[in-house]
Write an enzyme that holds these catalytic residues in place. Sequence first.
Site, PDB file in Angstrom:
ATOM      1  N   LYS A  65      -8.891   2.116 -44.716  1.00  0.00           N
ATOM      2  CA  LYS A  65      -9.128   0.759 -44.239  1.00  0.00           C
ATOM      3  C   LYS A  65      -8.434   0.545 -42.893  1.00  0.00           C
ATOM      4  CE  LYS A  65      -9.079  -1.543 -48.809  1.00  0.00           C
ATOM      5  NZ  LYS A  65     -10.384  -2.204 -48.797  1.00  0.00           N
ATOM      6  N   ARG A  85     -14.590   0.354 -58.974  1.00  0.00           N
ATOM      7  CA  ARG A  85     -15.646   0.551 -59.979  1.00  0.00           C
ATOM      8  C   ARG A  85     -15.484   1.887 -60.696  1.00  0.00           C
ATOM      9  NH1 ARG A  85     -20.059  -0.285 -55.480  1.00  0.00           N
ATOM     10  NH2 ARG A  85     -18.275  -1.507 -54.774  1.00  0.00           N
TER      11      ARG A  85
END
Length: 460
Positions: free
Chosen positions: A240, A314
Amino acid sequence: MPLSFAPSGTATIPLHILAEDQLEAWLDTQPDATRNALTSQGFTGALGQTVSLADPDGAPALAVAGYGTAATRQRGRFHLAAAAPKLPEGDYHLVSDLDADALSAEALGWLLASYRFDRYRKQSPLLARLVAPQGIDAPRIEAQANGEALARDLINTPANDMGPPDLEQAARDLAAQHGADITVITGDDLLTQNFPLIHTVGRAADRAPRLIDLRWGDAGPKLTLVGKGVCFDTGGLNLKPGASMALMKKDMGGAAAVLGLAHMIMATGATVQLRVLIPAVENAVSGNAFRPGDILTSRKGLTVEINNTDAEGRLVLADALALADEDDPDQIVSMATLTGAARVAVGPDLAPYFSDNPAFVTALETAAARVQDPVWRMPFHTPYEAMIEPGIADLDNAPKGGFAGCITAALFLRRFVTESPYAHFDIYGWQPTDAPARPKGGTGQATRALLAALPALLKS
């Protein structure tokens, strides 16, 4: 300190709750001195206004708080929480014609307004304390306030003090408080016990990944809560940018929310067989970090192509959901700070959720409106299933194209629950600006709505 009401039976100060259209009639019943004092201070009953009047000795004798109009009240919630910090020190009892639901919401808001995150800096306490109004379920409201406080504390704590071992300890403390059972699978034991995705995501960090499994209750329907516990998310090898990493201590907000909800359920003595599953990891960068292009095999046997290591939540949820489904519960609920797409869709205040069960939807949305814990339904849009199928593996963890990001993430998770009713919440877990009863920082979402909806959700 636990959030609680002031003890009843003590000398209290009456706090009159006055909407704008009630003010004149109320003033007609008051002494001239009261009327003159409120008029001179410009009190109109507008939302958030407060005036405190003293007795001859200078001690608070009564107070009034404006309750605005129906239109202004619709623009927010927890209106008395805005008044509480403006009141002098003392114990207050409410004088109003609010119904039980409104009284409960305002009383909860007052308790939440007294929350302070003071682990790293001393904070000034709320000096005005509330005596529980008659007609409300005070222990239940205290349980909700303290469940919310737990969630806030966990999210607000930075990752250096809230890694996977610390999240485990928080779960152990909660289990000890309520007499729950807890087991934890850690490190390479995740591989031997078939939780490969949790292990893969967390293996690059110094603090080992783990799966926390808490159980409470031996009667009633079976409810399993699954919370994303990514204690810090660098994005992995798909690193990120620095600005996007700033709030990643909150990426375990789903775990914080389910622990807060678990406290509410256990403290209120709900008749339910509760299970809480938290895959707790850090998504770190090192030589053994998982890579874009890797294909992983999940607990359920489905293979997953990794097209972005920053779509790790997820993955860890997938193994936990597969385990939850094996137990055949009456309801599985997952909560996660999962996608930026959900924030773009509904902003930070609404909790988007996915469910195909009309009874669940009705029960949840009725409860959410009643307890002022807003939610918004999103679709499990089955035609988008093709978007999460890369061809080389069963599933793609990060479909290209940029469309429907929160929906494709929810569809991905749904693939791991095939036997049990399932709902998924893609929460934000963060209050970006100060609001009544909701200071800037970590926050629970949809937990009170789920608590209120439980009787309808879990009908045998």
